[in-house]
Design a protein around this motif. Structure first.
Motif, short mmCIF file in Angstrom:
data_model
loop_
_atom_site.label_atom_id
_atom_site.label_comp_id
_atom_site.label_asym_id
_atom_site.label_seq_id
_atom_site.Cartn_x
_atom_site.Cartn_y
_atom_site.Cartn_z
N PRO A 213 1.15 -1.50 0.13
CA PRO A 213 -0.05 -0.44 -0.02
C PRO A 213 1.05 1.12 -0.06
N GLY A 214 2.04 1.24 0.68
CA GLY A 214 2.45 2.78 0.68
C GLY A 214 4.12 2.54 -0.44
N ILE A 215 3.69 1.10 -1.27
CA ILE A 215 4.79 1.31 -2.31
C ILE A 215 3.72 2.21 -3.65
N ILE A 216 2.40 1.96 -3.35
CA ILE A 216 1.12 2.57 -4.83
C ILE A 216 1.19 3.74 -4.78
N GLU A 217 0.76 3.42 -3.41
CA GLU A 217 0.90 5.61 -3.34
C GLU A 217 1.39 6.18 -3.94
N LYS A 218 3.10 5.39 -4.69
CA LYS A 218 4.05 6.76 -5.47
C LYS A 218 4.24 5.52 -6.64
N HIS A 219 4.23 4.89 -6.77
CA HIS A 219 4.39 4.08 -8.15
C HIS A 219 3.38 3.41 -8.59
N PRO A 220 1.65 3.21 -8.30
CA PRO A 220 0.50 2.63 -9.12
C PRO A 220 1.38 1.67 -9.77
N GLU A 221 2.28 1.98 -11.18
CA GLU A 221 1.99 0.65 -11.72
C GLU A 221 2.85 -0.80 -11.43
N VAL A 222 3.04 -0.28 -10.27
CA VAL A 222 3.69 -1.54 -9.86
C VAL A 222 2.60 -3.00 -9.33
N LEU A 223 3.50 -4.96 -9.45
CA LEU A 223 2.74 -4.97 -9.99
C LEU A 223 3.82 -6.12 -9.02
N GLU A 316 25.55 -12.05 3.11
CA GLU A 316 27.25 -12.35 2.30
C GLU A 316 27.23 -11.87 0.45
N LEU A 317 26.02 -12.48 0.40
CA LEU A 317 26.25 -12.17 -1.03
C LEU A 317 25.79 -10.61 -1.25
N LEU A 318 24.92 -9.85 -0.45
CA LEU A 318 24.21 -8.69 -1.30
C LEU A 318 25.61 -7.54 -0.62
N THR A 319 26.64 -7.67 -0.51
CA THR A 319 27.32 -6.64 -0.05
C THR A 319 27.61 -5.90 -1.22
N GLN A 320 28.79 -5.16 -1.31
CA GLN A 320 29.26 -4.69 -2.14
C GLN A 320 28.24 -3.92 -3.06
N GLU A 321 27.59 -3.34 -2.87
CA GLU A 321 26.19 -2.59 -3.73
C GLU A 321 25.75 -3.33 -4.54
N ARG A 322 25.34 -4.96 -4.17
CA ARG A 322 25.23 -6.06 -5.25
C ARG A 322 23.64 -6.10 -4.79
N GLY A 323 22.85 -5.65 -3.88
CA GLY A 323 21.50 -5.37 -2.81
C GLY A 323 21.81 -4.42 -2.39
N ARG A 324 20.20 -4.13 -1.51
CA ARG A 324 19.57 -3.73 -0.26
C ARG A 324 18.98 -4.69 0.58
N GLY A 336 9.77 1.97 2.59
CA GLY A 336 10.53 2.86 2.30
C GLY A 336 12.03 2.52 1.56
N ILE A 337 12.66 1.16 1.15
CA ILE A 337 13.55 0.81 0.61
C ILE A 337 12.98 0.59 -1.39
N LEU A 338 12.19 0.04 -0.93
CA LEU A 338 11.55 0.09 -2.41
C LEU A 338 11.10 1.23 -3.05
N ASN A 339 10.43 2.37 -2.34
CA ASN A 339 10.39 3.18 -3.34
C ASN A 339 11.95 4.04 -2.95
N GLN A 340 12.38 4.17 -2.44
CA GLN A 340 14.07 4.64 -3.10
C GLN A 340 14.60 4.41 -3.76
N LEU A 341 14.27 2.75 -4.53
CA LEU A 341 15.02 2.07 -5.45
C LEU A 341 14.39 2.63 -6.03
N LEU A 342 12.81 3.20 -6.58
CA LEU A 342 11.47 2.68 -7.74
C LEU A 342 11.67 4.19 -7.97
N ASP A 343 12.64 5.37 -6.64
CA ASP A 343 12.34 6.18 -7.19
C ASP A 343 13.63 7.28 -8.26
#
Length: 757
Positions: A213-223, A316-324, A336-343
């Motif tokens: 719900p908090g993502i769709i407010e900003k990004h209604p195209e999310v599926l 272990e795997l998501l270090t070095q900017e390979r994920g969040r 918050g993380i998903l909105n930041q990445l989509l923004d």
């Protein structure tokens, strides 16, 4: 080089099966002109009697709960000419407690072993720790897929670090264009969030749904697409309860147009199209205890931006900017993380690029090459010498376990007590004794083999017992084929055998309905326990109480009843034994082993030295008179064996052999001495021809057991009592073999716990 693999394998829908198939293909060492440089064979693990149409490289399959299949597989691999065996290990795919059935197979292999560990527990049970340590001891090299796994193996399981090799989880070398993939799935206008893999409560999918719900407010195209079937084990025991819970959550949050469930187990090509089409891949697991995640590795290999909870592999795997990373169950942080990445699409692209660069190094051709190099390195050195675990039980001498004759004897009322040859004798109807034995047998079968036929028979036998119980808690015994009662109160022996079965049921019920019914009938009968006079009824009741107390140790009242009944047996011994006659009566009659067996059970609960002493003395006395020449010769029921008289050799009956098998098994559990396994197996072989007549009582055609033998030869009738005695004995042999391997790998300080649990 010829390579043998053990693991699950497609078309079985299992992540480890996909891993095994990809590993085998990557290790073939394909040469464009010469073809494959190596040869492979696969031994595939079946589950729950499922049949699979395996590809040609699968040369043999092992039924998960069939112990003899493991031994046959070891012989097959040894004779196959294979140079190295690679085992894919996960506790849930091998049979027995904590997957113990794999140990005898590994002990029998004559070639080097590489073990790939897909799960490593940080808080293992005694058995889990001991079994994994034994597997690691037998392995020439152990492959893990994360650095955390190395720490666990060295610190928790005390595995030498030089035995451990880190090789990442491989991923297919498949890549698709993002825009073309989105177009194919008609998702051009969507921001796609994706989770894939088997569905179960530990996946934490509800965390993502709550974040939407908090993502769709900003990004209604999310599926958000959840791609995967419910895990087969979850489906078997809980159905679609979790998926339905998620669907209700989606409805309550009004997210029907933003969440899509695809209930499929799809191939790798289609999977990588979905991964290519996704903007963010999410693994929202609820707990940190995930040492390896194939789905995470696939997402990285496809160049996905991954957002995950910090379970071990992801952290272990998501270090070095390979994920969040976001906190377990923390849907607000995930929002918050998903909105930041989509923004910030540029940040998203950077993470995707970093993941893609990492993924190029873990494609299957490169991973397969590492396994090949490891295999060649092992072959350059002599195979390590491992002490073979020898047991006097040879399971390959046992016929395949079968309920075929029991199915023939059972109708919707109960089990028919007698048979003419292998055909049910309906004229004789039913009896409580046999339905109690039948209930015990199917409970043992389901516990040991997860046999669905056994599960189907349970309510029939339990219903019969319930129907035959009188208001005062006693039981009728006999029922005619047209369901007329034939007695008012049955024998004390039938009462005792019923209590044994009910006590076992309370501790081993497959579900709550059986548990509650068994407990109700058991406790309705309790007021009659201390009224019993027949020593065999007392013995059978003692065994039932002991099984009950194993899971209800705090029941002080029942413990006092156990002590009282045990004292009655001891008093019978005191009244009848002499220097040369160490027995409870002035004769050896029928079902003799049941008397020491009861005391061996009681000794395990009440820890009374006198009880143990009498149990061992009477067992030794019985051995002296029935196992003199290395073959079981039970006391014949024709004239029995009176003190100072001649023993009878004829009318030997299967229930006597069964009692001996059970007695020696309990002696092994109480003492841990392996000699009792030898005596147990010798006693069991009585059924298969190691007896006074040197004739098998087991009928390999009908799968029933003959009713005994007389002076003229075998009594070819195959009634319920005899066939159930054989099957209970067979199951006890299998259980003894399993327990041998459990206790043999435990430290001395832990062995006593295993034997008494």
């Amino acid at each position: 080089m010829k390579l043998a693999y053990i693991g699950t394998y497609p078309p079985r829908e299992c992540g480890i099966g996909t891993f095994t198939q990809n590993l085998t293909k990557s290790m073939l060492g394909m040469d464009k002109q010469a073809g494959p440089q190596n040869e492979i064979l696969v031994v595939a693990m079946d589950d729950n009697d499922q049949k699979y149409a395996y590809p040609p490289e699968v040369k043999l399959s092992i039924r998960q709960e069939q112990q003899t299949d493991y031994l046959e597989a070891a012989n097959f691999i040894n004779l196959s000419g294979s140079d190295v065996c690679i085992l894919e290990h996960e506790f849930g795919i091998y049979g027995g407690l904590s997957g113990v059935y794999i140990l005898p197979l590994l002990h029998r292999l004559d070639i080097p072993i590489i073990v790939t560990l897909h799960t490593i527990l940080d808080s293992p049970s005694y058995n889990e720790k001991a079994i994994l340590k034994e597997i690691c001891k037998m392995a020439d090299k152990i492959v893990v897929m994360s650095q955390k796994a190395i720490v666990f193996l060295t610190q928790i399981y005390e595995v030498p670090q030089e035995k451990i090799v880190m090789i990442e989880h491989g991923v297919p070398d498949i890549h698709f264009d993002k825009q073309k993939s989105k177009k194919e799935f008609k998702l051009q206008k969507k921001k796609l969030l994706l989770t894939f893999g088997f569905i179960g409560r530990n996946k934490g999918i509800e965390t993502v749904i709550k974040s939407l719900p908090g993502i769709i407010e900003k990004h209604p195209e999310v599926l958000y697409i959840v791609l995967g079937k419910t895990h087969p084990n979850v489906l078997r025991h809980a159905g679609e309860e979790y998926r339905n819970h998620l669907l209700l959550l989606i409805k309550n949050l009004n997210l029907q147009s933003h969440v899509l469930f695809l209930n499929e187990f799809i191939g790798e090509t289609d999977l990588f199209k979905y991964l290519a089409a996704s903007d963010i891949y999410i693994t929202p697991y609820l707990h940190e205890a995930q040492i390896t995640s194939g789905t995470l590795s696939y997402a990285m290999g496809a160049g996905c931006a991954v957002v995950s909870t910090p379970y071990w592999h992801a952290a272990e795997l998501l270090t070095q900017e390979r994920g969040r990373l976001f906190g377990f169950n923390n849907h607000e942080e995930l929002t918050g993380i998903l909105n930041q990445l989509l923004d910030h699409p540029e940040t998203l692209k950077k993470i995707q690029a970093n993941a893609y660069e990492y993924g190029k190094n873990i494609i299957w051709p490169k991973i397969g090459k590492k396994y090949l190099q490891l295999s060649k390195a092992i072959l350059a050195f002599p195979k390590q010498e491992i002490e073979k675990k020898e047991t006097p039980i040879d399971l390959l001498l046992l016929p395949p376990f079968s309920l075929m004759h029991i199915k023939r004897l059972t109708d919707d009322t109960g089990i028919i007590q007698h048979a003419k040859f292998g055909i049910p004798n309906l004229k004789e109807g039913y009896c409580l004794d046999d339905n109690a034995r039948a209930l015990l047998m199917v409970l043992m079968t389901y516990k040991q083999k997860k046999d669905e036929t056994a599960l189907e028979f349970m309510p029939i036998y339990l219903s019969y017992i319930h129907y035959m119980q009188n208001k005062d808690g006693t039981f009728r015994n006999f029922l005619s084929f047209n369901r007329n009662f034939l007695d008012e109160v049955g024998s004390e022996d039938s009462f005792g055998r019923t209590i044994w079965a009910l006590g076992y049921l309370i501790g081993n019920a497959p579900n709550d309905a059986y548990y509650q019914t068994g407990k109700l009938v058991f406790f309705d009968a309790v007021p009659n326990f201390e009224k019993l006079q027949s020593i065999r009824s007392i013995a059978n009741t003692i065994i039932g109480i002991c099984y009950y107390l194993k899971t209800n140790a705090s029941d002080e009242h029942m413990l006092e009843i156990l002590k009282s009944l045990t004292a009655k047996l001891i008093q019978h011994y005191e009244d009848n034994h002499s220097e040369n006659w160490k027995w409870f009566e002035s004769l050896l009659a029928y079902d003799n082993g049941i008397l020491p067996l009861a005391l061996l059970h009681s000794a395990q609960i009440i820890h009374d030295d006198k009880v143990t002493e009498v149990a061992m003395e009477t067992m030794d006395f019985l051995v002296e008179h029935t196992l003199k020449d290395g073959t079981l010769s039970v006391i014949g029921n024709k004239d029995w064996y009176y003190r100072d008289g001649e023993r009878s050799f004829f009318a030997q009956q299967p229930i006597d052999a069964m009692a001996m098998v059970l007695m020696f098994y309990q002696a092994f559990l109480l003492t841990g001495e392996k000699e009792y396994l030898h005596l147990l197996f010798t006693s069991f072989m009585w059924f298969l021809g190691e007896n006074d007549l040197r004739m098998s009582l087991y009928d390999f055609e009908t799968k029933g057991c003959c009713d005994g033998f007389e002076n003229y030869g075998i009594n070819r009738n195959q009634g319920a009592e005899s066939s159930l005695a054989y099957l209970i004995s067979h199951l006890t042999v299998l259980q003894a073999y399993e327990v041998f391997y459990q206790v043999d790998v435990l430290e001395n300080s832990e062995m006593e716990k295993a034997l008494h649990n």
